[in-house]
Design an enzyme around this catalytic site. Structure first.
Site, PDB file in Angstrom:
ATOM      1  N   CYS A   2       0.860  -1.179   0.000  1.00  0.00           N
ATOM      2  CA  CYS A   2       0.000   0.000   0.000  1.00  0.00           C
ATOM      3  C   CYS A   2       0.891   1.222   0.000  1.00  0.00           C
ATOM      4  CB  CYS A   2      -0.889   0.036   1.241  1.00  0.00           C
ATOM      5  SG  CYS A   2      -2.026  -1.369   1.347  1.00  0.00           S
ATOM      6  N   LEU A  50      -3.943  -1.398  -1.883  1.00  0.00           N
ATOM      7  CA  LEU A  50      -3.950  -2.604  -2.699  1.00  0.00           C
ATOM      8  C   LEU A  50      -4.597  -3.669  -1.813  1.00  0.00           C
ATOM      9  CD1 LEU A  50      -3.069  -4.167  -5.268  1.00  0.00           C
ATOM     10  CD2 LEU A  50      -0.986  -4.777  -4.049  1.00  0.00           C
ATOM     11  N   VAL A  52      -5.367  -6.896  -0.392  1.00  0.00           N
ATOM     12  CA  VAL A  52      -4.832  -8.263  -0.387  1.00  0.00           C
ATOM     13  C   VAL A  52      -5.504  -9.100   0.701  1.00  0.00           C
ATOM     14  CG1 VAL A  52      -2.748  -9.648  -0.018  1.00  0.00           C
ATOM     15  CG2 VAL A  52      -2.637  -7.614  -1.432  1.00  0.00           C
ATOM     16  N   VAL A  53      -5.818  -8.483   1.851  1.00  0.00           N
ATOM     17  CA  VAL A  53      -6.591  -9.167   2.892  1.00  0.00           C
ATOM     18  C   VAL A  53      -7.765  -8.269   3.301  1.00  0.00           C
ATOM     19  CG1 VAL A  53      -4.661 -10.512   3.815  1.00  0.00           C
ATOM     20  CG2 VAL A  53      -5.142  -8.271   4.769  1.00  0.00           C
ATOM     21  N   ASN A  75       1.687  -0.064   6.083  1.00  0.00           N
ATOM     22  CA  ASN A  75       1.921  -0.797   4.844  1.00  0.00           C
ATOM     23  C   ASN A  75       2.695  -2.047   5.240  1.00  0.00           C
ATOM     24  OD1 ASN A  75       2.665  -1.692   2.272  1.00  0.00           O
ATOM     25  ND2 ASN A  75       4.373  -0.272   2.133  1.00  0.00           N
ATOM     26  N   GLY A  76       2.150  -3.204   4.929  1.00  0.00           N
ATOM     27  CA  GLY A  76       2.885  -4.414   5.264  1.00  0.00           C
ATOM     28  C   GLY A  76       1.979  -5.609   5.482  1.00  0.00           C
ATOM     29  N   THR A 337      24.421  -0.631  -9.946  1.00  0.00           N
ATOM     30  CA  THR A 337      23.968  -2.026 -10.019  1.00  0.00           C
ATOM     31  C   THR A 337      22.470  -2.149  -9.721  1.00  0.00           C
ATOM     32  OG1 THR A 337      24.497  -4.291  -9.353  1.00  0.00           O
ATOM     33  CG2 THR A 337      24.566  -2.647  -7.626  1.00  0.00           C
ATOM     34  N   ARG A 340      20.680  -1.216 -13.027  1.00  0.00           N
ATOM     35  CA  ARG A 340      20.823  -2.301 -14.015  1.00  0.00           C
ATOM     36  C   ARG A 340      19.866  -3.453 -13.721  1.00  0.00           C
ATOM     37  NH1 ARG A 340      27.282  -3.143 -13.767  1.00  0.00           N
ATOM     38  NH2 ARG A 340      27.950  -1.252 -14.878  1.00  0.00           N
TER      39      ARG A 340
END
Length: 561
Positions: A2, A50, A52-53, A75-76, A337, A340
């Site tokens: 979220c 979002l 999800v549950v 969020n989590g 990195t 990339r």
């Protein structure tokens, strides 16, 4: 996954400030709420969801009748919310796992709350009765959190820095936006004016320490001792447990699969457990690469072995290069990195969002840092120094691989799950003698591979496949992804610009045309924010000028063996 956002003590009109909250709308495509705090007209919460549950009662800020003075934006995922309910007799009013934060706080305060949460989280908790604001973030910073606090007590908090950099404030237009440190919580006093004052910043968990919540884990005490059979068994038990607890979802589960050891182990264990609990849809696995790249070929083998519904995304050079700017904007970094490796992950996430209904995505992040998977670990002067480096990498994950994994998936409204960073699994692995964890017989992650050798979860050639960096494995052996990028960038950056790079960018000055190119794009979107990256990711103990594994002497491609 979220997006959370909150302001305390804003001098500006909240309807104007709220435009900043929309900068993180990608994190929660299902719903949005903006809510003022009763009695504090200049304090507010913004939330992008979002689902999800608990798709019915999952909107935030979470408030329950029992604690009308508590406001929570988080969020989590909290994997042990049911165990905690059983242990402490909590009376939940919703099916939202995060509700447990309110009950834990009411029972034992913020220290116990943060320490007892088994999961990944970033949260803002407001207690209007005691005039306190609390911020907290999980041990490895799997869920992101940024904050800005001005001298006169204006506080802004957000999942991503982009939601804070354009905030307006009377005394300061360019206050320091900074990442909130993983494994910490902060206590702030809330004044009648809505402004805040920081009281203390506390580290509540270190990666080596067994977490407090282990006491109420579904896996109880493990056999002690360091004989190899006990260790291998404990590793298997804890890793399987890490995957099992992350199956908590009301949306379809998928898995990134590069064909390397880490993602392959996650996918194999995940599919096995999905069958055990009778999840009635096939596991979708996702690989990205150029035609006949090492990753695509290896992922195909794994998918066939485990029986997943496998999707391949073919990366073309032009598409990868075109994505660079939007990737850097999403990441909020100029690390070489990280950028990339993010391009492939960003594009495969885009595919998942557009072409499938998988939303909860498992991945193998954290294993290289924990199990000493980087090629340069072969050059460690001693097992003790290798162990120290492993811990340093874990502490800095939130700046590099965890940042990449979060932003590239969240940019497309997906939720990432990373079992290798399970608190219980990591603390056990780090408790093992240093000499057990080092590369052996020229093979990195030797102990992890050995632990699963007799499980038949993976083909032997995958279980013992040498390390391949994600940004290299998606390209062909003949020409790696980083050299393709460098060829393009060579035409974009003039030699003279690079010569004067240290004058233009005195902090972390770019040393190559590639890093100069990335830095230019970063500064375009986030001018003057270079301190978000304290240093570039680079291998140790080797004279490396580039972070790619393919530039190290130990690296051998399949064609050279």
């Amino acid at each position: 996954m979220c997006g959370i956002w909150a302001l305390f003590g804003s001098d500006e009109c909240l309807s104007v400030q709220c435009l900043s909250a929309m900068k993180i709308a990608h994190r929660g495509p299902d719903a949005f709420r903006f809510e003022n705090v009763n009695g504090f007209t200049n304090c507010c919460f913004g939330f992008h969801r979002l689902a999800v549950v608990d798709q019915l009662y999952g909107m935030q800020p979470i408030r329950v009748k029992k604690f009308p003075y508590l406001w929570l934006c988080y969020n989590g995922e909290i994997y042990n919310f049911k165990q905690l309910q059983k242990q402490f007799g909590f009376d939940y009013q919703t099916l939202v796992d995060g509700e447990v934060i309110l009950h834990l706080y009411n029972r034992g305060g913020i220290e116990q709350t943060a320490s007892m949460l088994d999961g990944v989280f970033a949260f803002i908790l407001l207690d209007t009765a005691n005039r306190k604001v609390f911020l907290a973030r999980d041990t490895y910073g799997v869920r992101p959190l940024f904050k800005v606090l001005t001298d006169d007590g204006f506080l802004g908090v957000c999942s991503e820095a982009k939601g804070l950099i354009n905030l307006k404030h009377s005394t300061s237009l360019c206050s320091k936006v900074e990442p909130f440190l993983p494994g910490h919580y902060e206590v702030l006093d809330l004044k009648p004016s809505g402004k805040v004052a920081s009281v203390e910043l506390v580290k509540f968990h270190s990666c080596k320490d067994e977490p407090l919540h282990a006491a109420c884990d579904t896996v109880e005490a493990l056999p002690s001792g360091f004989d190899i059979d006990t260790v291998k068994s404990n590793i298997r038990i804890l890793f399987e447990n890490a995957v099992r607890k992350r199956l908590m979802a009301h949306r379809r589960i998928g898995c990134l699969l590069s064909g390397g050891l880490d993602s392959s182990l996650v996918a194999a264990v995940l599919l096995k457990l999905m069958k055990e609990i009778n999840i009635n849809y096939p596991l979708q696995t996702f690989a990205i690469g150029m035609e006949n790249s090492p990753d695509l070929l290896a992922a195909r083998k794994v998918a066939a072995h485990i029986g997943s519904e496998h999707h391949e995304v073919i990366l073309n050079t032009e598409e990868g290069i075109q994505a660079i700017e939007e990737v850097i904007f999403s990441l909020e970094t100029y690390d070489i990195t990280t950028i990339r490796a993010s391009i492939g992950m960003y594009l495969v996430s885009k595919y998942i969002r557009k072409k499938t209904d998988s939303v909860v995505i498992f991945s193998g992040e954290g294993s290289d840092e924990l199990t000493q998977g980087y090629i340069y670990f072969h050059k460690a002067p001693s097992p003790e120094e290798a162990a120290e480096e492993s811990e340093r990498l874990l502490k800095e994950l939130y700046l590099f691989d965890v940042l990449r994994a979060d932003r590239t998936t969240a940019a497309h409204g997906l939720e990432l799950r990373v079992p290798f960073l399970d608190h219980r699994f990591t603390s056990y692995y780090l408790s093992l003698p240093a000499e057990l964890r080092i590369p052996k017989n020229g093979i990195e992650k030797y102990l992890l591979r050995l632990s699963f050798e007799d499980s038949n979860l993976l083909p032997k050639e995958i279980l013992w496949r040498p390390k391949e960096a994600f940004s290299d494995g998606i390209a062909s052996v003949k020409k790696s992804w980083f050299s393709i990028l460098q060829d393009y960038i060579d035409q974009q950056v003039d030699d003279l610009l690079l010569e004067k790079a240290a004058e233009k960018y005195p902090f972390n000055p770019p040393k190559t045309k590639e890093s100069y190119y990335y830095r230019q794009i970063f500064e375009k979107h986030y001018p003057g924010r270079s301190s978000w990256l304290p240093h570039y990711w680079m291998p140790r103990w080797v004279k490396a000028t580039d972070p790619s594994a393919r530039t190290l002497k130990h690296y051998k491609s399949a064609t050279q063996e």
